[in-house]
Design a protein around this motif. Structure first.
Motif, PDB file in Angstrom:
ATOM      1  N   PHE A 229     -49.606  -9.461   9.051  1.00 44.50           N
ATOM      2  CA  PHE A 229     -49.101 -10.671   8.413  1.00 44.50           C
ATOM      3  C   PHE A 229     -49.335 -10.628   6.911  1.00 44.50           C
ATOM      4  CE2 PHE A 229     -49.639 -12.039  12.724  1.00 44.50           C
ATOM      5  CZ  PHE A 229     -48.704 -13.035  12.939  1.00 44.50           C
ATOM      6  N   THR A 230     -48.392 -11.169   6.163  1.00 48.45           N
ATOM      7  CA  THR A 230     -48.570 -11.467   4.746  1.00 48.45           C
ATOM      8  C   THR A 230     -48.051 -12.879   4.528  1.00 48.45           C
ATOM      9  OG1 THR A 230     -48.345  -9.161   4.017  1.00 48.45           O
ATOM     10  CG2 THR A 230     -47.939 -10.876   2.380  1.00 48.45           C
ATOM     11  N   VAL A 231     -48.869 -13.709   3.907  1.00 51.88           N
ATOM     12  CA  VAL A 231     -48.471 -15.087   3.606  1.00 51.88           C
ATOM     13  C   VAL A 231     -48.487 -15.244   2.090  1.00 51.88           C
ATOM     14  CG1 VAL A 231     -48.914 -17.528   4.034  1.00 51.88           C
ATOM     15  CG2 VAL A 231     -49.574 -15.814   5.755  1.00 51.88           C
ATOM     16  N   VAL A 232     -47.393 -15.760   1.545  1.00 53.17           N
ATOM     17  CA  VAL A 232     -47.210 -15.839   0.098  1.00 53.17           C
ATOM     18  C   VAL A 232     -46.832 -17.274  -0.282  1.00 53.17           C
ATOM     19  CG1 VAL A 232     -45.886 -14.977  -1.885  1.00 53.17           C
ATOM     20  CG2 VAL A 232     -46.435 -13.430   0.018  1.00 53.17           C
ATOM     21  N   ARG A 233     -47.340 -17.722  -1.403  1.00 48.22           N
ATOM     22  CA  ARG A 233     -46.848 -18.963  -1.990  1.00 48.22           C
ATOM     23  C   ARG A 233     -46.081 -18.640  -3.251  1.00 48.22           C
ATOM     24  NH1 ARG A 233     -48.033 -22.291  -6.081  1.00 48.22           N
ATOM     25  NH2 ARG A 233     -50.035 -21.282  -6.559  1.00 48.22           N
ATOM     26  N   SER A 234     -44.858 -19.141  -3.349  1.00 46.97           N
ATOM     27  CA  SER A 234     -44.052 -19.038  -4.561  1.00 46.97           C
ATOM     28  C   SER A 234     -43.692 -20.454  -4.973  1.00 46.97           C
ATOM     29  CB  SER A 234     -42.784 -18.218  -4.308  1.00 46.97           C
ATOM     30  OG  SER A 234     -41.981 -18.159  -5.485  1.00 46.97           O
ATOM     31  N   GLY A 235     -44.385 -20.971  -5.982  1.00 52.69           N
ATOM     32  CA  GLY A 235     -44.181 -22.363  -6.353  1.00 52.69           C
ATOM     33  C   GLY A 235     -44.596 -23.270  -5.211  1.00 52.69           C
ATOM     34  N   SER A 236     -43.641 -24.037  -4.704  1.00 57.49           N
ATOM     35  CA  SER A 236     -43.926 -24.971  -3.611  1.00 57.49           C
ATOM     36  C   SER A 236     -43.534 -24.425  -2.248  1.00 57.49           C
ATOM     37  CB  SER A 236     -43.175 -26.285  -3.863  1.00 57.49           C
ATOM     38  OG  SER A 236     -41.769 -26.054  -3.906  1.00 57.49           O
ATOM     39  N   THR A 237     -43.047 -23.205  -2.194  1.00 58.50           N
ATOM     40  CA  THR A 237     -42.567 -22.620  -0.946  1.00 58.50           C
ATOM     41  C   THR A 237     -43.599 -21.659  -0.368  1.00 58.50           C
ATOM     42  OG1 THR A 237     -40.284 -22.769  -1.747  1.00 58.50           O
ATOM     43  CG2 THR A 237     -40.679 -21.352   0.157  1.00 58.50           C
ATOM     44  N   VAL A 238     -43.845 -21.780   0.928  1.00 56.01           N
ATOM     45  CA  VAL A 238     -44.713 -20.845   1.649  1.00 56.01           C
ATOM     46  C   VAL A 238     -43.826 -19.866   2.405  1.00 56.01           C
ATOM     47  CG1 VAL A 238     -46.442 -20.597   3.476  1.00 56.01           C
ATOM     48  CG2 VAL A 238     -46.579 -22.520   1.874  1.00 56.01           C
ATOM     49  N   LEU A 239     -44.136 -18.593   2.286  1.00 57.24           N
ATOM     50  CA  LEU A 239     -43.393 -17.539   2.974  1.00 57.24           C
ATOM     51  C   LEU A 239     -44.351 -16.818   3.911  1.00 57.24           C
ATOM     52  CD1 LEU A 239     -42.727 -17.471  -0.334  1.00 57.24           C
ATOM     53  CD2 LEU A 239     -40.906 -15.956   0.441  1.00 57.24           C
ATOM     54  N   THR A 240     -43.989 -16.720   5.162  1.00 56.12           N
ATOM     55  CA  THR A 240     -44.790 -15.987   6.142  1.00 56.12           C
ATOM     56  C   THR A 240     -44.013 -14.763   6.596  1.00 56.12           C
ATOM     57  OG1 THR A 240     -45.877 -17.983   6.945  1.00 56.12           O
ATOM     58  CG2 THR A 240     -45.909 -16.076   8.387  1.00 56.12           C
ATOM     59  N   PHE A 241     -44.620 -13.596   6.446  1.00 58.58           N
ATOM     60  CA  PHE A 241     -44.018 -12.343   6.899  1.00 58.58           C
ATOM     61  C   PHE A 241     -44.881 -11.778   8.019  1.00 58.58           C
ATOM     62  CE2 PHE A 241     -43.230 -12.846   2.384  1.00 58.58           C
ATOM     63  CZ  PHE A 241     -41.888 -12.503   2.215  1.00 58.58           C
ATOM     64  N   TYR A 242     -44.271 -11.265   9.060  1.00 60.25           N
ATOM     65  CA  TYR A 242     -45.037 -10.487  10.031  1.00 60.25           C
ATOM     66  C   TYR A 242     -44.233  -9.293  10.484  1.00 60.25           C
ATOM     67  CZ  TYR A 242     -42.666 -12.502  14.204  1.00 60.25           C
ATOM     68  OH  TYR A 242     -41.751 -12.885  15.154  1.00 60.25           O
ATOM     69  N   THR A 243     -44.944  -8.248  10.810  1.00 63.78           N
ATOM     70  CA  THR A 243     -44.334  -7.011  11.281  1.00 63.78           C
ATOM     71  C   THR A 243     -45.055  -6.542  12.530  1.00 63.78           C
ATOM     72  OG1 THR A 243     -43.619  -6.307   9.077  1.00 63.78           O
ATOM     73  CG2 THR A 243     -43.906  -4.578  10.723  1.00 63.78           C
ATOM     74  N   ALA A 244     -44.292  -6.230  13.548  1.00 66.44           N
ATOM     75  CA  ALA A 244     -44.841  -5.707  14.802  1.00 66.44           C
ATOM     76  C   ALA A 244     -44.130  -4.413  15.137  1.00 66.44           C
ATOM     77  CB  ALA A 244     -44.650  -6.721  15.933  1.00 66.44           C
ATOM     78  N   ASN A 245     -44.913  -3.389  15.469  1.00 62.87           N
ATOM     79  CA  ASN A 245     -44.335  -2.130  15.906  1.00 62.87           C
ATOM     80  C   ASN A 245     -44.035  -2.242  17.389  1.00 62.87           C
ATOM     81  OD1 ASN A 245     -44.031   0.650  16.862  1.00 62.87           O
ATOM     82  ND2 ASN A 245     -44.746   1.235  14.824  1.00 62.87           N
ATOM     83  N   MET A 246     -42.762  -2.170  17.766  1.00 61.18           N
ATOM     84  CA  MET A 246     -42.356  -2.399  19.140  1.00 61.18           C
ATOM     85  C   MET A 246     -42.775  -1.263  20.069  1.00 61.18           C
ATOM     86  SD  MET A 246     -41.121  -5.293  18.516  1.00 61.18           S
ATOM     87  CE  MET A 246     -40.342  -5.821  20.043  1.00 61.18           C
ATOM     88  N   GLN A 247     -43.315  -0.176  19.490  1.00 62.55           N
ATOM     89  CA  GLN A 247     -43.789   0.945  20.293  1.00 62.55           C
ATOM     90  C   GLN A 247     -45.301   0.904  20.499  1.00 62.55           C
ATOM     91  OE1 GLN A 247     -42.123   4.238  17.953  1.00 62.55           O
ATOM     92  NE2 GLN A 247     -40.520   4.470  19.500  1.00 62.55           N
ATOM     93  N   GLY A 248     -45.935  -0.169  20.049  1.00 63.82           N
ATOM     94  CA  GLY A 248     -47.367  -0.322  20.281  1.00 63.82           C
ATOM     95  C   GLY A 248     -48.258   0.431  19.312  1.00 63.82           C
ATOM     96  N   ASP A 249     -47.697   0.968  18.241  1.00 60.47           N
ATOM     97  CA  ASP A 249     -48.487   1.703  17.262  1.00 60.47           C
ATOM     98  C   ASP A 249     -49.357   0.727  16.466  1.00 60.47           C
ATOM     99  OD1 ASP A 249     -49.503   3.337  15.326  1.00 60.47           O
ATOM    100  OD2 ASP A 249     -47.590   4.219  14.754  1.00 60.47           O
ATOM    101  N   ASP A 250     -50.638   1.036  16.353  1.00 62.68           N
ATOM    102  CA  ASP A 250     -51.537   0.151  15.616  1.00 62.68           C
ATOM    103  C   ASP A 250     -51.376   0.273  14.104  1.00 62.68           C
ATOM    104  OD1 ASP A 250     -52.606  -0.962  17.857  1.00 62.68           O
ATOM    105  OD2 ASP A 250     -54.345   0.368  17.931  1.00 62.68           O
ATOM    106  N   ALA A 251     -50.716   1.327  13.633  1.00 64.27           N
ATOM    107  CA  ALA A 251     -50.525   1.536  12.199  1.00 64.27           C
ATOM    108  C   ALA A 251     -49.345   0.685  11.727  1.00 64.27           C
ATOM    109  CB  ALA A 251     -50.286   3.013  11.895  1.00 64.27           C
TER     110      ALA A 251
END
Length: 246
Positions: free
Chosen positions: A204-226
């Motif tokens: 996860f990466t959560v960012v604030r730009s001014g008054s907006t909150v942006l939430t990013f998440y990335t999941a590897n669909m093959q189960g890779d922990d990297a």
């Protein structure tokens, strides 16, 4: 429903299951809430090196729903990924998510939600051509003071929350990560989801730009922990948001 939307919605539903199923373990649950001003000041693990000028502007109003729609990643805005909007009916309503104590801010992030509740929200999911990696982004319109509080609450949760779990789904291994230099402030972390004997990392990466909150998440669909949130996704979304916000 496309595979992109289905996969992104599935991760959000897992988060809702974890919230509704009960069982959030905190470390330091009796710790007093951090002052919102100090939370946004840049201190705390996972803090990014965002610009200070934006953090000093307390009057930034919330963007409109139309502005969020225009700003959201779509199509091939990011090379190698195809983004599609996730219909709001496919992710949990804020009122459906019970409070999860010290883990609540992290549960909110995985369910495309915030507390305080956003004035408007939109989300999109992006998949690569081989359907091996999913990257999603959600944009939340807030008054700036609320946006700052949300980032502070996420940082505090990384100190206080050990795991949250449901009958068959658990989230653990919560770990703050170096935050990117993005927006006015940012926080990054990773956790592991486990269900039916299968586990995988979600970043996860959560960012604030001014008054907006942006939430990013990335999941590897093959189960890779990297797994990590691609910088290209964060940069492209921030650039599109800032262009729209003016």
């Amino acid at each position: 429903m496309s595979r992109v939307v289905a996969a992104a919605s599935f991760v959000a539903v897992l988060g809702l299951t974890a919230a509704c199923g009960g069982g959030a373990d905190g470390k330091g649950a009796d710790k007093p809430a951090a002052d919102s001003g100090s939370s946004a000041s840049g201190e705390g693990k996972g803090r990014g090196e965002g610009g200070a000028e934006g953090a000093q502007d307390k009057g930034a109003p919330a963007l409109t729903a139309a502005q969020l729609e225009k700003a959201l990643l779509s199509g091939d805005d990011v090379k190698g990924l195809m983004f599609e909007k996730i219909p709001e009916k496919d992710y949990p309503k804020p009122e459906e998510i019970p409070d999860a104590g010290p883990c609540d801010p992290l549960v909110r992030m995985v369910t495309f939600s915030t507390e305080p509740e956003a004035e408007a929200r939109v989300a999109a999911g992006g998949m690569d051509a081989k359907f091996t990696a999913l990257s999603s982004v959600a944009l939340f319109a807030h008054e700036q003071s609320d946006a700052e509080k949300i980032l502070g609450d996420v940082r505090e949760a990384l100190d206080d929350c050990e795991k949250f779990e449901a009958a068959d789904t658990g989230y653990s291994g919560i770990e703050a990560k170096p935050a990117p230099k993005a927006g006015d402030e940012s926080v990054a972390y990773a956790l592991t989801g486990e269900s039916d004997g299968e586990s995988g990392a979600i970043a996860f990466t959560v960012v604030r730009s001014g008054s907006t909150v942006l939430t990013f998440y990335t999941a590897n669909m093959q189960g890779d922990d990297a797994t990590e949130v691609p910088k290209a996704v964060v940069d492209a979304q921030l650039a599109k948001l800032e262009k729209t916000a003016g």
